[in-house]
Design a protein around this motif. Sequence first.
Motif, PDB file in Angstrom:
ATOM      1  N   HIS A  41      56.570 -42.239  17.021  1.00 48.33           N
ATOM      2  CA  HIS A  41      55.691 -42.057  15.865  1.00 48.33           C
ATOM      3  C   HIS A  41      56.549 -41.787  14.631  1.00 48.33           C
ATOM      4  O   HIS A  41      57.267 -40.785  14.585  1.00 48.33           O
ATOM      5  CB  HIS A  41      54.733 -40.893  16.110  1.00 48.33           C
ATOM      6  CG  HIS A  41      53.921 -41.058  17.360  1.00 48.33           C
ATOM      7  ND1 HIS A  41      52.772 -41.807  17.407  1.00 48.33           N
ATOM      8  CD2 HIS A  41      54.118 -40.597  18.626  1.00 48.33           C
ATOM      9  CE1 HIS A  41      52.277 -41.791  18.624  1.00 48.33           C
ATOM     10  NE2 HIS A  41      53.082 -41.069  19.398  1.00 48.33           N
ATOM     11  N   PRO A  42      56.488 -42.669  13.626  1.00 46.61           N
ATOM     12  CA  PRO A  42      57.325 -42.505  12.434  1.00 46.61           C
ATOM     13  C   PRO A  42      56.993 -41.227  11.654  1.00 46.61           C
ATOM     14  O   PRO A  42      55.863 -40.740  11.706  1.00 46.61           O
ATOM     15  CB  PRO A  42      57.007 -43.737  11.588  1.00 46.61           C
ATOM     16  CG  PRO A  42      56.083 -44.582  12.377  1.00 46.61           C
ATOM     17  CD  PRO A  42      55.632 -43.833  13.572  1.00 46.61           C
ATOM     18  N   LEU A  43      57.994 -40.720  10.953  1.00 44.66           N
ATOM     19  CA  LEU A  43      57.835 -39.541  10.102  1.00 44.66           C
ATOM     20  C   LEU A  43      58.202 -39.898   8.666  1.00 44.66           C
ATOM     21  O   LEU A  43      59.174 -40.621   8.437  1.00 44.66           O
ATOM     22  CB  LEU A  43      58.771 -38.420  10.561  1.00 44.66           C
ATOM     23  CG  LEU A  43      58.479 -37.752  11.889  1.00 44.66           C
ATOM     24  CD1 LEU A  43      59.613 -36.793  12.246  1.00 44.66           C
ATOM     25  CD2 LEU A  43      57.164 -36.999  11.827  1.00 44.66           C
ATOM     26  N   GLU A  51      64.062 -42.061  13.578  1.00 46.13           N
ATOM     27  CA  GLU A  51      63.023 -43.065  13.783  1.00 46.13           C
ATOM     28  C   GLU A  51      61.638 -42.447  13.868  1.00 46.13           C
ATOM     29  O   GLU A  51      60.644 -43.125  13.663  1.00 46.13           O
ATOM     30  CB  GLU A  51      63.309 -43.878  15.041  1.00 46.13           C
ATOM     31  CG  GLU A  51      64.555 -44.724  14.911  1.00 46.13           C
ATOM     32  CD  GLU A  51      64.772 -45.638  16.098  1.00 46.13           C
ATOM     33  OE1 GLU A  51      64.076 -45.506  17.124  1.00 46.13           O
ATOM     34  OE2 GLU A  51      65.656 -46.499  15.989  1.00 46.13           O
ATOM     35  N   GLY A  52      61.555 -41.168  14.192  1.00 45.98           N
ATOM     36  CA  GLY A  52      60.281 -40.485  14.310  1.00 45.98           C
ATOM     37  C   GLY A  52      60.314 -39.469  15.420  1.00 45.98           C
ATOM     38  O   GLY A  52      61.359 -38.911  15.742  1.00 45.98           O
ATOM     39  N   THR A  62      62.525 -35.192  18.245  1.00 49.48           N
ATOM     40  CA  THR A  62      63.018 -36.028  17.163  1.00 49.48           C
ATOM     41  C   THR A  62      63.857 -37.149  17.754  1.00 49.48           C
ATOM     42  O   THR A  62      64.819 -36.893  18.480  1.00 49.48           O
ATOM     43  CB  THR A  62      63.874 -35.207  16.188  1.00 49.48           C
ATOM     44  OG1 THR A  62      63.092 -34.112  15.704  1.00 49.48           O
ATOM     45  CG2 THR A  62      64.364 -36.054  15.028  1.00 49.48           C
TER      46      THR A  62
END
Length: 143
Positions: A41-43, A51-52, A62
């Motif tokens: 899941h991107p941040l 990358e997320g 992370t």
Amino acid sequence: MQATTSKEIPGTSFLVFSIREKLYAINTSFVQEILHSAKIHPLPFVPPYIEGVVNCRGTPYTVVNAALMKGEENYEVLGDTVLVFKREDDQLALHISNIELFFEPDENDIKADGIRYKLNLIPYFDADDVENTLRKDLREKES
């Protein structure tokens, strides 16, 4: 801080994995889990090499792209495998290309800078280096 490059007790096993075509080794005592087909899941507002996050048993980790962190031109990691580190002070994971093998080297094949496998020296992957880069970059961003 937990070191990830030390050579532990002879006879312990190592995980050999690849990031793109480069091989790395890590003592299996530093690996919590291997996630295949992981959904990352991107941040927003993080350095590009993050990358997320990935969910591992209800805990967010992370996910780092080590090739991008090191400034390599070809940084896209093919595949969707994530290596989750077993660490006391943070939740770090690494996007990798492939699990190559689990290996129990002979005592004389464990070197200070890597393990020897079929006449090749496979360098250790140092998660502490990733953590130090993250801390440095995030501190600079706060300034």
